[in-house]
Design an enzyme around this catalytic site. Structure first.
Site, mmCIF file in Angstrom:
data_model
loop_
_atom_site.group_PDB
_atom_site.id
_atom_site.type_symbol
_atom_site.label_atom_id
_atom_site.label_comp_id
_atom_site.label_asym_id
_atom_site.label_seq_id
_atom_site.Cartn_x
_atom_site.Cartn_y
_atom_site.Cartn_z
ATOM 1 N N ARG A 150 -55.440 -14.164 -107.931
ATOM 2 C CA ARG A 150 -54.655 -14.723 -106.831
ATOM 3 C C ARG A 150 -54.517 -13.816 -105.603
ATOM 4 O O ARG A 150 -54.007 -14.247 -104.566
ATOM 5 C CB ARG A 150 -53.253 -15.100 -107.333
ATOM 6 C CG ARG A 150 -52.543 -16.194 -106.537
ATOM 7 C CD ARG A 150 -51.206 -16.428 -107.148
ATOM 8 N NE ARG A 150 -50.397 -17.406 -106.472
ATOM 9 C CZ ARG A 150 -49.084 -17.547 -106.670
ATOM 10 N NH1 ARG A 150 -48.473 -16.765 -107.525
ATOM 11 N NH2 ARG A 150 -48.410 -18.458 -106.022
ATOM 12 N N ASP A 151 -54.952 -12.566 -105.705
ATOM 13 C CA ASP A 151 -54.875 -11.699 -104.522
ATOM 14 C C ASP A 151 -56.040 -10.706 -104.528
ATOM 15 O O ASP A 151 -55.849 -9.492 -104.406
ATOM 16 C CB ASP A 151 -53.537 -10.958 -104.476
ATOM 17 C CG ASP A 151 -53.231 -10.391 -103.095
ATOM 18 O OD1 ASP A 151 -53.871 -10.824 -102.118
ATOM 19 O OD2 ASP A 151 -52.346 -9.514 -102.997
#
Length: 299
Positions: free
Chosen positions: A93-94
């Protein structure tokens, strides 16, 4: 200072990292809850972030194409593992260059799982509050709030583009057409101007085809529609093939160099062992022609 809003990310990081074990993921050694501010303790990764080594003008030349290719291949393998091989699938997610650490050997260590999401059984997409970093954020996720594994694929595509071009994901100070690395990169690729925007010191006559293949792979990861992007498993396999080609071409170049030196040495020996006054021009030309023919044959 204690930050109440960070508690969820703290717990999430412990939960995620306690379930995974991969040599290219930074190891969580433990945590301390006895201090006012809870602490996480990781292995020490002493070369800093990939971001620093791409964008620091003193460090960037050290990171050759071969090292860059290995780093990005290791990162792809991590994401493939998280999506396909972990006990519970995980979306990072990042994904970004500041979350990829490098050790003494420039081995990639993916870090920062505070925003990661565990994917439950039969759950193909997750509705969440959008979280990530501008410049790396999947546009489909940004507009729909539907998080999928393909969101990591997009972010990975941005990192690969960074490694190829040496440019930052967002540059507000640049002209409008160059502010977004993704748009600038895809536009240059479409206009057949790829080698004009690649990092100069990584280009040579032996690796242009590999650079082009890597650029095309990055472009496939950056497609607007998630369903059109490859999986991280497919990306990792493709990078593995590119690395094999790179090693093969490098080995051939080294072999050709060794054989060339041998032939030239052989010529010098023949010339030196004879009285130069007795060597005819025809004889010398014959030796020279033998070496040139061998070089033309690629031996």
């Amino acid at each position: 200072m204690f930050d109440q809003s960070q508690i969820e990310q703290f717990i999430n990081e412990v939960v995620v990292l306690s379930q995974i074990n991969h040599r290219n993921i930074v190891r969580l050694l433990g945590c301390c809850l006895e201090t006012e501010v809870p602490l996480l303790v990781y292995e020490f990764v002493n070369k800093g972030t990939l971001y620093e080594h791409i964008h620091d003008k003193d460090k960037a030349p050290i990171i050759s194409w071969e090292i860059r290719l290995r780093i990005v291949a290791e990162t792809a393998e991590v994401l493939s593992y998280l999506h396909s091989a972990a006990f519970v699938p995980i979306i990072h997610r990042d994904v970004k260059s500041t979350n990829i650490l490098l050790d003494d050997n420039y081995t990639a260590k993916v870090s920062d799982f505070g925003a990661s999401k565990l994917v439950l059984v039969d759950e193909t997409q997750i509705s969440t509050m959008v979280q990530g970093t501008l410049g790396y954020l999947d546009p489909e996720y940004l507009h729909t709030s539907q998080l999928t594994e393909k969101s990591d694929v997009y972010s990975f595509g941005v990192v690969l583009t960074e490694l190829l071009t040496g440019k930052k994901a967002l540059l507000i100070s640049k002209p409008e057409e160059e502010r977004s690395l993704v748009k600038y990169f895809l536009s240059s690729l479409k206009e057949d101007c790829l080698f004009e925007i690649l990092e100069n010191h990584i280009i040579n006559d032996d690796n242009k085809e590999q650079l082009k293949e890597a650029a095309e792979l990055a472009a496939s990861c950056l497609k607007v529609r998630g369903e059109e992007r490859p999986t991280m498993k497919e990306v990792a396999m493709e990078l593995g093939l590119i690395r094999m080609k790179h090693k093969h071409s490098r080995n051939n170049a080294e072999l050709n160099a060794e054989e060339t030196e041998y032939l030239l040495s052989e010529t010098r020996d023949v010339y030196n062992c004879c009285d130069s006054s007795n060597i005819t021009t025809a004889g010398y030309d014959s030796i020279k022609d033998h070496v040139l023919v061998a070089l033309d044959d690629g031996r």
